[in-house]
Motif scaffolding. Structure first.
Motif, PDB file in Angstrom:
ATOM      1  N   GLY A   1      53.987  42.378  40.487  1.00 59.33           N
ATOM      2  CA  GLY A   1      55.155  41.625  40.942  1.00 59.33           C
ATOM      3  C   GLY A   1      55.182  40.208  40.401  1.00 59.33           C
ATOM      4  N   VAL A   2      54.024  39.530  40.394  1.00 61.11           N
ATOM      5  CA  VAL A   2      53.968  38.170  39.848  1.00 61.11           C
ATOM      6  C   VAL A   2      54.253  38.170  38.349  1.00 61.11           C
ATOM      7  CG1 VAL A   2      52.481  36.169  39.473  1.00 61.11           C
ATOM      8  CG2 VAL A   2      52.396  37.395  41.652  1.00 61.11           C
ATOM      9  N   ASP A   3      53.668  39.117  37.628  1.00 59.04           N
ATOM     10  CA  ASP A   3      53.893  39.184  36.176  1.00 59.04           C
ATOM     11  C   ASP A   3      55.354  39.460  35.866  1.00 59.04           C
ATOM     12  OD1 ASP A   3      53.991  41.039  33.568  1.00 59.04           O
ATOM     13  OD2 ASP A   3      52.284  39.672  33.403  1.00 59.04           O
ATOM     14  N   ARG A   4      55.996  40.339  36.612  1.00 55.30           N
ATOM     15  CA  ARG A   4      57.396  40.680  36.350  1.00 55.30           C
ATOM     16  C   ARG A   4      58.320  39.495  36.634  1.00 55.30           C
ATOM     17  NH1 ARG A   4      57.321  44.695  39.155  1.00 55.30           N
ATOM     18  NH2 ARG A   4      58.198  43.909  41.105  1.00 55.30           N
ATOM     19  N   ARG A   5      58.068  38.768  37.709  1.00 55.53           N
ATOM     20  CA  ARG A   5      58.947  37.654  38.058  1.00 55.53           C
ATOM     21  C   ARG A   5      58.774  36.471  37.117  1.00 55.53           C
ATOM     22  NH1 ARG A   5      58.427  40.487  42.702  1.00 55.53           N
ATOM     23  NH2 ARG A   5      60.047  40.291  44.311  1.00 55.53           N
ATOM     24  N   VAL A   6      57.539  36.152  36.747  1.00 58.61           N
ATOM     25  CA  VAL A   6      57.325  35.024  35.834  1.00 58.61           C
ATOM     26  C   VAL A   6      57.844  35.365  34.438  1.00 58.61           C
ATOM     27  CG1 VAL A   6      55.585  33.515  34.803  1.00 58.61           C
ATOM     28  CG2 VAL A   6      55.369  34.206  37.191  1.00 58.61           C
ATOM     29  N   SER A   7      57.683  36.608  33.997  1.00 63.54           N
ATOM     30  CA  SER A   7      58.222  37.007  32.696  1.00 63.54           C
ATOM     31  C   SER A   7      59.737  36.908  32.672  1.00 63.54           C
ATOM     32  CB  SER A   7      57.768  38.432  32.363  1.00 63.54           C
ATOM     33  OG  SER A   7      56.362  38.522  32.278  1.00 63.54           O
TER      34      SER A   7
ATOM     35  N   ALA B   1      39.236  43.423  41.496  1.00 62.62           N
ATOM     36  CA  ALA B   1      39.649  44.690  42.092  1.00 62.62           C
ATOM     37  C   ALA B   1      40.058  44.559  43.555  1.00 62.62           C
ATOM     38  CB  ALA B   1      38.504  45.705  41.978  1.00 62.62           C
ATOM     39  N   ARG B   2      39.774  43.440  44.199  1.00 61.81           N
ATOM     40  CA  ARG B   2      40.155  43.286  45.601  1.00 61.81           C
ATOM     41  C   ARG B   2      41.624  42.968  45.778  1.00 61.81           C
ATOM     42  NH1 ARG B   2      35.969  38.721  47.238  1.00 61.81           N
ATOM     43  NH2 ARG B   2      36.864  37.945  45.257  1.00 61.81           N
ATOM     44  N   ILE B   3      42.287  42.516  44.728  1.00 62.07           N
ATOM     45  CA  ILE B   3      43.699  42.152  44.803  1.00 62.07           C
ATOM     46  C   ILE B   3      44.536  43.414  44.567  1.00 62.07           C
ATOM     47  CG2 ILE B   3      45.473  40.624  43.920  1.00 62.07           C
ATOM     48  CD1 ILE B   3      43.113  39.240  45.292  1.00 62.07           C
ATOM     49  N   PRO B   4      45.549  43.686  45.388  1.00 62.55           N
ATOM     50  CA  PRO B   4      46.384  44.882  45.183  1.00 62.55           C
ATOM     51  C   PRO B   4      47.107  44.823  43.840  1.00 62.55           C
ATOM     52  CG  PRO B   4      46.702  43.998  47.389  1.00 62.55           C
ATOM     53  CD  PRO B   4      45.896  42.986  46.644  1.00 62.55           C
ATOM     54  N   LEU B   5      47.291  45.996  43.256  1.00 63.02           N
ATOM     55  CA  LEU B   5      47.915  46.074  41.940  1.00 63.02           C
ATOM     56  C   LEU B   5      49.393  45.704  41.986  1.00 63.02           C
ATOM     57  CD1 LEU B   5      47.561  46.804  38.953  1.00 63.02           C
ATOM     58  CD2 LEU B   5      48.086  49.185  39.537  1.00 63.02           C
TER      59      LEU B   5
ATOM     60  N   ARG C   1      54.185  41.282  51.684  1.00 57.68           N
ATOM     61  CA  ARG C   1      53.620  41.328  50.325  1.00 57.68           C
ATOM     62  C   ARG C   1      54.628  40.827  49.293  1.00 57.68           C
ATOM     63  NH1 ARG C   1      49.819  44.827  48.572  1.00 57.68           N
ATOM     64  NH2 ARG C   1      48.963  44.579  50.665  1.00 57.68           N
ATOM     65  N   GLN C   2      55.868  41.300  49.365  1.00 60.69           N
ATOM     66  CA  GLN C   2      56.877  40.868  48.400  1.00 60.69           C
ATOM     67  C   GLN C   2      57.235  39.392  48.581  1.00 60.69           C
ATOM     68  OE1 GLN C   2      57.899  42.625  45.861  1.00 60.69           O
ATOM     69  NE2 GLN C   2      56.638  44.376  46.493  1.00 60.69           N
ATOM     70  N   ALA C   3      57.241  38.923  49.814  1.00 56.24           N
ATOM     71  CA  ALA C   3      57.511  37.499  50.038  1.00 56.24           C
ATOM     72  C   ALA C   3      56.405  36.633  49.452  1.00 56.24           C
ATOM     73  CB  ALA C   3      57.669  37.237  51.532  1.00 56.24           C
ATOM     74  N   LEU C   4      55.140  37.068  49.537  1.00 56.46           N
ATOM     75  CA  LEU C   4      54.041  36.313  48.937  1.00 56.46           C
ATOM     76  C   LEU C   4      54.135  36.310  47.419  1.00 56.46           C
ATOM     77  CD1 LEU C   4      51.438  34.754  49.510  1.00 56.46           C
ATOM     78  CD2 LEU C   4      50.200  36.933  49.389  1.00 56.46           C
ATOM     79  N   VAL C   5      54.543  37.418  46.836  1.00 53.12           N
ATOM     80  CA  VAL C   5      54.737  37.477  45.381  1.00 53.12           C
ATOM     81  C   VAL C   5      55.801  36.481  44.944  1.00 53.12           C
ATOM     82  CG1 VAL C   5      55.573  38.955  43.518  1.00 53.12           C
ATOM     83  CG2 VAL C   5      53.931  39.847  45.153  1.00 53.12           C
ATOM     84  N   GLU C   6      56.884  36.406  45.681  1.00 50.95           N
ATOM     85  CA  GLU C   6      57.952  35.468  45.325  1.00 50.95           C
ATOM     86  C   GLU C   6      57.484  34.014  45.484  1.00 50.95           C
ATOM     87  OE1 GLU C   6      61.383  33.912  43.972  1.00 50.95           O
ATOM     88  OE2 GLU C   6      60.711  35.998  43.861  1.00 50.95           O
ATOM     89  N   GLU C   7      56.663  33.724  46.470  1.00 48.26           N
ATOM     90  CA  GLU C   7      56.153  32.363  46.643  1.00 48.26           C
ATOM     91  C   GLU C   7      55.264  31.962  45.463  1.00 48.26           C
ATOM     92  OE1 GLU C   7      56.747  30.024  48.899  1.00 48.26           O
ATOM     93  OE2 GLU C   7      58.266  31.297  49.840  1.00 48.26           O
ATOM     94  N   ILE C   8      54.424  32.866  44.987  1.00 57.02           N
ATOM     95  CA  ILE C   8      53.562  32.555  43.829  1.00 57.02           C
ATOM     96  C   ILE C   8      54.412  32.320  42.587  1.00 57.02           C
ATOM     97  CG2 ILE C   8      51.749  33.465  42.337  1.00 57.02           C
ATOM     98  CD1 ILE C   8      50.670  35.023  44.725  1.00 57.02           C
ATOM     99  N   ALA C   9      55.376  33.195  42.337  1.00 55.65           N
ATOM    100  CA  ALA C   9      56.237  33.031  41.156  1.00 55.65           C
ATOM    101  C   ALA C   9      57.064  31.765  41.249  1.00 55.65           C
ATOM    102  CB  ALA C   9      57.138  34.256  41.005  1.00 55.65           C
TER     103      ALA C   9
END
Length: 275
Positions: free
Chosen positions: A55-61, A46-50, A131-139
């Motif tokens: 964003g990670v799920d959408r990009r990897v999918s 629950a500490r991680i923002p939704l 936040r969006q840049a971190l999502v893209e780095e993970i994906a």
């Protein structure tokens, strides 16, 4: 001496056996792997923002859907678990940092075939884009680890306009649209007051009286002056004794023959000789 050598050899053999078992159960991701990735699941506490998880799920999918299936590759599903979200150290203390674990599980056997832990940092400290840049780095790190394709960004093409107007023609006249007319309210007929069912007046049928028709006044008729009639003066009839044989009137009939429209000099004494 030989007993000590045997113990060392047995210990080395046991270590190699344990290492081979660990490699069979799941190997660490240290280079790009080639699998037929079928699906991905991203999970965190629950500490991680939704929005980071979505964003990670959408990009990897999207990367999985854009990757062509390799021939003969093992089918796997990915489980991405975001362990920690914080900031870096030293020069990256102002940049957002995420630590996550990726596990590839075989579809046929249900056992993990590869697992790896990664740490990525956001390339910017702008609160609007961090936040969006971190999502893209993970994906991007997951796409590289499992040889997934990067989805192309579709650009919306403007609609093509076809016109037969020449460049020398005058520009078209654009008429502004008229404001829509306000809808008129429908007339509501007045309703008669309802009477209770138990009252004697409710049993008496109500006869509607038709109002007499209203007579419409006739429009005024203008009097039209009649033109004066040009009638010839009355002439006396000829006597029967005056009718002789060979005249137009014979066989006992009586009649008059006018040679002039106004009068006859043979009948009327005061008729002039010339009209």
């Amino acid at each position: 001496m030989s007993v000590r050598s045997l113990r060392i050899a047995a210990a080395l053999g046991l270590v190699m056996l344990l290492a081979s078992c660990s490699l069979l159960q799941g190997r660490n991701i240290d280079r790009p792997l080639v699998y037929f990735v079928r699906n991905v699941t991203v999970m965190a506490d629950a500490r991680i923002p939704l929005d980071l998880i979505e964003g990670v799920d959408r990009r990897v999918s999207a990367a999985i859907a854009s990757t062509r299936a390799p021939q003969g590759a093992e089918r796997v599903v990915l489980l991405v678990k975001i362990d920690r979200l914080g900031f870096g150290e030293g020069a990256r203390r102002r940049l957002a940092q995420a630590k996550f674990t990726v596990t590839a599980t075989s579809v046929e056997t249900g056992e993990p075939v590869a697992q790896g832990s990664f740490t990525v940092s956001s390339p910017t400290d702008d609160p609007k884009w961090a936040r969006q840049a971190l999502v893209e780095e993970i994906a991007a790190r997951i796409r590289f680890a499992f040889s997934l394709a990067t989805p192309r960004i579709r650009k919306a093409q403007p609609p093509r306009m076809m016109s037969t107007r020449l460049t020398t023609d005058p520009p078209p006249v654009i008429v502004p649209d008229a404001p829509p007319a306000a809808p008129r309210a429908a007339a509501v007929a007045p309703q008669a007051p309802t009477m209770p069912q138990n009252s004697p007046a409710a049993t008496t049928p109500v006869v509607s009286v038709t109002p007499p028709p209203t007579e419409m006044a006739a429009p005024p008729v203008a009097e039209v002056a009649q033109p004066p009639s040009s009638t010839a003066p009355a002439q006396p009839a000829r006597r029967a004794a005056d009718v002789r044989s060979g005249t137009p009137v014979e066989n006992g009939a009586s009649g008059t023959i006018r040679l002039r429209p106004d009068c006859d000099p043979a009948v009327t004494p005061d008729c002039p000789a010339t009209p």
